[in-house]
Every structure is written in structure tokens, then in C-alpha cells.
Design an enzyme around this catalytic site. Structure first.
Site, PDB file in Angstrom:
ATOM      1  N   ASP A 139      23.031 -44.030 -12.705  1.00 39.39           N
ATOM      2  CA  ASP A 139      22.561 -45.013 -13.690  1.00 39.39           C
ATOM      3  C   ASP A 139      22.572 -46.429 -13.113  1.00 39.39           C
ATOM      4  OD1 ASP A 139      21.720 -44.196 -16.248  1.00 39.39           O
ATOM      5  OD2 ASP A 139      23.776 -43.763 -16.877  1.00 39.39           O
ATOM      6  N   LYS A 173      16.827 -34.427 -19.897  1.00 39.92           N
ATOM      7  CA  LYS A 173      17.321 -34.669 -18.530  1.00 39.92           C
ATOM      8  C   LYS A 173      17.668 -33.352 -17.856  1.00 39.92           C
ATOM      9  CE  LYS A 173      19.058 -39.264 -19.579  1.00 39.92           C
ATOM     10  NZ  LYS A 173      20.146 -40.054 -20.153  1.00 39.92           N
ATOM     11  N   GLN A 233      26.217 -40.430 -20.915  1.00 38.29           N
ATOM     12  CA  GLN A 233      25.226 -40.909 -21.881  1.00 38.29           C
ATOM     13  C   GLN A 233      25.831 -41.990 -22.786  1.00 38.29           C
ATOM     14  OE1 GLN A 233      22.002 -40.025 -21.867  1.00 38.29           O
ATOM     15  NE2 GLN A 233      21.470 -41.232 -23.667  1.00 38.29           N
TER      16      GLN A 233
HETATM   17  N1  GUN Z   1      21.353 -44.463 -23.265  1.00 37.41           N
HETATM   18  C1  GUN Z   1      20.114 -45.015 -23.378  1.00 37.41           C
HETATM   19  N2  GUN Z   1      19.585 -45.231 -22.164  1.00 37.41           N
HETATM   20  C2  GUN Z   1      20.492 -44.808 -21.263  1.00 37.41           C
HETATM   21  C3  GUN Z   1      20.515 -44.764 -19.843  1.00 37.41           C
HETATM   22  O1  GUN Z   1      19.571 -45.177 -19.142  1.00 37.41           O
HETATM   23  N3  GUN Z   1      21.649 -44.258 -19.287  1.00 37.41           N
HETATM   24  C4  GUN Z   1      22.690 -43.820 -20.034  1.00 37.41           C
HETATM   25  N4  GUN Z   1      23.750 -43.355 -19.386  1.00 37.41           N
HETATM   26  N5  GUN Z   1      22.699 -43.842 -21.348  1.00 37.41           N
HETATM   27  C5  GUN Z   1      21.600 -44.338 -21.955  1.00 37.41           C
END
Ligand code: GUN
Length: 296
Positions: A121, A54, A98
Site C-alpha cells: 500500500d 483483490k 484493509q
Molecule cells: N481502503 C480504501 N482504499 C484503500 C487502500 O488503497 N488500501 C487499504 N489498505 N485500504 C483501503
């Protein structure tokens, strides 16, 4: 008939190109650089890989990336204080915590402490409610990526029968809302659904998001249907570790009209949509027109 393979890697590159263009325009015309803050608590190896990816892609499209790596023992109070600081920082337009968080932290409390306007998100209850009532919201990245691929492949989705396999808050439920928003007739199927093969066989669109390797065989698929495989499952086969989706690719490929591969399908779209959401959040925060083609 064999299915077209939907190239998520190539599609994600086109989204990133659009984001790059918008970021350059925001800088040139308004002197604004969008910023994304990613918070990782602990040392989960898969999460570390995602967070690194990311951060790298955020910088590649010209945005500012702020990474906060916290000790696994971080207290809830300290994490909430960091989120409050990011909520109040005008250089930060998007915040992502996350998941999964370590067990001693309350994920719902943490997610709902993020400013909904910065919740790239789309997990905050305000955004969930806005999406469910058809109002402007931040849309979860993986379902947004799936919707973009479906629209690109099929055009107008109105009136199509869609089956979403899986009822998670991250994928299944928001995916169903997005398909409903595009006037599909939507069924959410899950582990207690009766006659699952029959239910799936009715669908023009199948989105599989259950996390069970190769669970959907080709004989569940209506000939010509479009199949979006959200699963990323690690299995051992022939002494090797392999990534497979929730659908049995060879048999589905033989029946469907189009199918996403694993890897190289939905996966690359998720981060591309995170970048798109960050630009959208930045435009909204500054009262500017939203980028076209990057939102639901
Ligand atoms: N962990 C796995 N997929 C995601 C996601 O799309 N967003 C976040 N914040 N954590 C994750």
C-alpha cells in the site's frame, strides 16, 4: 472541443497482462510465486467487496492470495501478532491491511508494524519518507495508477502545472510527490484554499481526490487540460443510486483535453497497481531485476 475519455478499465487490463507475464517468468525461471496477504478486520460491506475483488484478481494473475478475515472485536495485540507472522513468512511478499480499521485499533500503529518491504500500500512511514526524498519505495496504488495514466496520455510531464485537489495521506500527498518527481509544478489545494476556481484554472493537470460528488465544474478547467477523477461517490438521482466522481463529468468533458470517467477510470487501476506492487516487492525480496513499466 470535447475531451478524450481515458479508459481505466482497458489500461488496468494491460497492467494485469504485464503482471501475469512477470509472474509466469518468476515461476518458470526462479521457481517463485509472488504472494499477497490481505487482512480484513470486521464486516464493513464496502471493504468486503474490495477484499474479495483483490483476492480474485490476485489469483487470476497467477499469484498466491492469503486472506485473513478477523472478527470486528479483534484485539490490537492479536492483529499485531498476525502481521508479525506475515512479516516473517517468506511466501508472503505483500501485506495489505484493509482500511478503515474499527475505532478501537490504532491504524498508524498497525500500518507501521508492517515490514516496509512488504508494504504494498505504500502507507508505512518509511515508504512515505522514501517517496518524499525521491528514493526507491513502495508507492501507494491509487496515485501510482493516476501517474501511469498521465504518462500514457501526456508523455513527459516535465514543467506542467498540476493541481491536486485533496490532501489525504492515501491519495493527495503521495500524488503530489509523484508529480513533483516527474518535474511538474505542483499545487495541493484543499478546503481552505482561497480562489479555488482560479487555482484549478491554471492547471494543465487536475487530480481531484476530495470525496465530494461533482464538486469541480467545467468552468474551473483550463481548455485542453487533463483531468483525473479519483472520487467514487454514491448519490441518489431520479430515484436511483448512482456512482459519480469529484468532477461534474458532462461540463468537464466539454472543456478538458482528456478526462477519466467514474466508474471505469481510476478505480480499476488501483487493484492493478496493487498486483504490480506485489510483483515489485517479490522481485526486490529475491534480488531480481524489477519489472519495467510497473513502478514509478
Ligand atoms: N481502503 C480504501 N482504499 C484503500 C487502500 O488503497 N488500501 C487499504 N489498505 N485500504 C483501503
Amino acid at each position: 472541443m470535447t475531451a478524450d475519455i481515458i479508459d481505466g478499465k482497458a489500461f488496468a487490463a494491460t497492467i494485469r497482462d504485464k503482471v501475469t507475464g512477470h509472474v509466469a517468468r518468476l515461476k518458470d525461471e526462479h521457481g517463485i510465486t509472488p504472494g499477497l496477504a490481505v487482512v480484513l478486520v470486521g464486516e464493513d460491506p464496502a471493504s468486503q467487496v474490495y477484499v474479495r475483488s483483490k483476492g480474485k484478481q490476485t489469483v487470476e494473475v497467477g499469484m498466491n492470495s492469503y486472506e485473513h478475515k478477523l472478527d470486528p472485536e479483534t484485539s490490537e495485540a492479536d492483529l499485531l501478532a498476525l502481521i508479525e507472522q506475515l512479516n516473517n513468512d517468506p511466501a508472503v511478499h505483500g501485506i495489505l491491511v484493509q482500511l478503515p480499521l474499527p475505532d478501537h485499533l490504532d491504524s498508524d500503529l498497525v500500518i507501521n508494524s508492517i515490514d516496509p518491504a512488504k508494504d504494498v500500500d505504500g502507507f508505512h512511514i518509511s515508504n512515505v519518507g522514501l517517496l518524499g526524498t525521491g528514493q526507491k519505495s513502495m508507492v501507494p496504488c491509487t496515485p501510482l495508477g493516476c501517474l501511469m495514466m498521465l504518462r500514457d496520455k501526456l508523455g513527459n510531464l516535465s514543467g506542467m502545472d498540476a493541481v491536486v485537489l485533496g490532501r489525504s495521506n492515501i491519495v493527495g500527498k503521495p500524488m503530489a510527490q509523484l508529480l513533483l518527481g516527474d518535474s511538474c509544478t505542483v499545487t495541493i489545494a484543499h478546503s481552505r484554499t482561497k480562489d479555488l476556481p482560479e487555482v484549478v484554472r491554471r492547471a494543465d493537470i487536475v487530480v481531484a481526490a476530495v470525496g465530494r460528488p461533482e464538486m469541480v465544474p467545467g468552468d474551473w478547467i483550463k481548455p485542453g487540460a487533463t483531468v483525473i477523477d479519483v472520487g467514487i461517490n454514491r448519490i441518489e438521482r431520479d430515484g436511483k443510486t448512482k456512482l459519480v466522481g469529484d468532477v461534474d463529468f458532462p461540463s468537464v468533458h466539454a472543456v478538458a483535453g482528456a478526462v477519466t470517467p467514474v466508474p471505469g477510470g481510476v478505480g480499476p487501476m488501483t487493484i492493478a497497481c496493487l498486483l504490480a506492487n506485489t510483483v515489485t516487492a517479490c522481485c526486490r525480496a529475491n534480488g531480481l531485476a524489477e519489472p519495467e513499466g510497473l513502478t514509478a
